[in-house]
Design an enzyme around this catalytic site. Structure first.
Site, PDB file in Angstrom:
ATOM      1  N   GLU A 268     -85.784  58.866 -44.557  1.00 38.73           N
ATOM      2  CA  GLU A 268     -85.839  59.859 -45.626  1.00 38.73           C
ATOM      3  C   GLU A 268     -87.192  60.558 -45.630  1.00 38.73           C
ATOM      4  OE1 GLU A 268     -82.787  57.700 -48.775  1.00 38.73           O
ATOM      5  OE2 GLU A 268     -84.929  57.737 -49.240  1.00 38.73           O
TER       6      GLU A 268
ATOM      7  N   ASP B 109     -78.624  62.043 -50.966  1.00 42.44           N
ATOM      8  CA  ASP B 109     -80.061  62.065 -50.721  1.00 42.44           C
ATOM      9  C   ASP B 109     -80.685  63.442 -50.948  1.00 42.44           C
ATOM     10  OD1 ASP B 109     -80.173  59.338 -50.055  1.00 42.44           O
ATOM     11  OD2 ASP B 109     -79.607  59.772 -47.984  1.00 42.44           O
TER      12      ASP B 109
ATOM     13  N   LYS C 148     -78.148  58.019 -43.258  1.00 40.39           N
ATOM     14  CA  LYS C 148     -77.551  56.682 -43.139  1.00 40.39           C
ATOM     15  C   LYS C 148     -77.719  56.150 -41.723  1.00 40.39           C
ATOM     16  CE  LYS C 148     -75.270  55.248 -46.812  1.00 40.39           C
ATOM     17  NZ  LYS C 148     -76.260  54.812 -47.760  1.00 40.39           N
TER      18      LYS C 148
END
Length: 155
Positions: free
Chosen positions: A29, A68, A88
């Protein structure tokens, strides 16, 4: 212990929301945040700001999926595309399989997680269809060419 780090964008005007409240839960992320912040084709973006309702296949109750990222980007024609992006591990995007060292309980838990993810992603696809957006799942293959990321340098 899970990885958590604060990300402060350099281009705060591109971020939708409070740029001091971006808490990345993975290096993946974090890498994507940096990409969004620095890419000239990204117009605006946000992290964990959308709630999409879905029915859990486990308890049949209404839950909310928080993807996200939401990303607005210029496409090749110069128009703006809006995307919902989920980060993911690739193994979580495929149906679990039994392995030599995998316990029965572990396989059951992986199947439950996978079934819930499928419901979340179906809800996101439907949401995108309604809003003329796109839903994208990015794995380590897209983010790193299949390699694990390194720890970020102090920014």
């Amino acid at each position: 212990m899970p990885y958590k780090t604060k990300f402060i964008p350099k281009n705060t005007t591109k971020y939708i929301g409070d740029p001091n409240k971006i808490l990345c839960r993975s290096l993946w992320e974090r890498k994507f945040c940096k990409f969004l912040d620095e890419n000239k084709n990204i117009i605006r973006w946000s992290f964990e700001t959308l709630r999409i309702p879905y029915q859990s296949p486990v308890d049949k109750e209404l839950h909310f999926y928080i993807p996200d990222f939401i990303v607005e980007k210029k496409n090749k024609e110069g128009k703006v595309d809006t995307l919902i992006v989920e980060i993911k591990p690739e193994k979580q995007t495929k149906s679990p399989t039994a392995g030599k060292r995998k316990s029965k309980r572990s396989l059951i838990n992986e199947n439950i997680t996978y079934a819930i993810n499928i419901k979340k992603w179906d809800a996101a696809k439907e949401f995108c269809k309604t809003h003329n957006w796109k839903f994208v799942i990015l794995t380590e293959k897209e983010l790193f060419g299949g390699k694990e990321p390194e720890e970020p340098e102090n920014e």
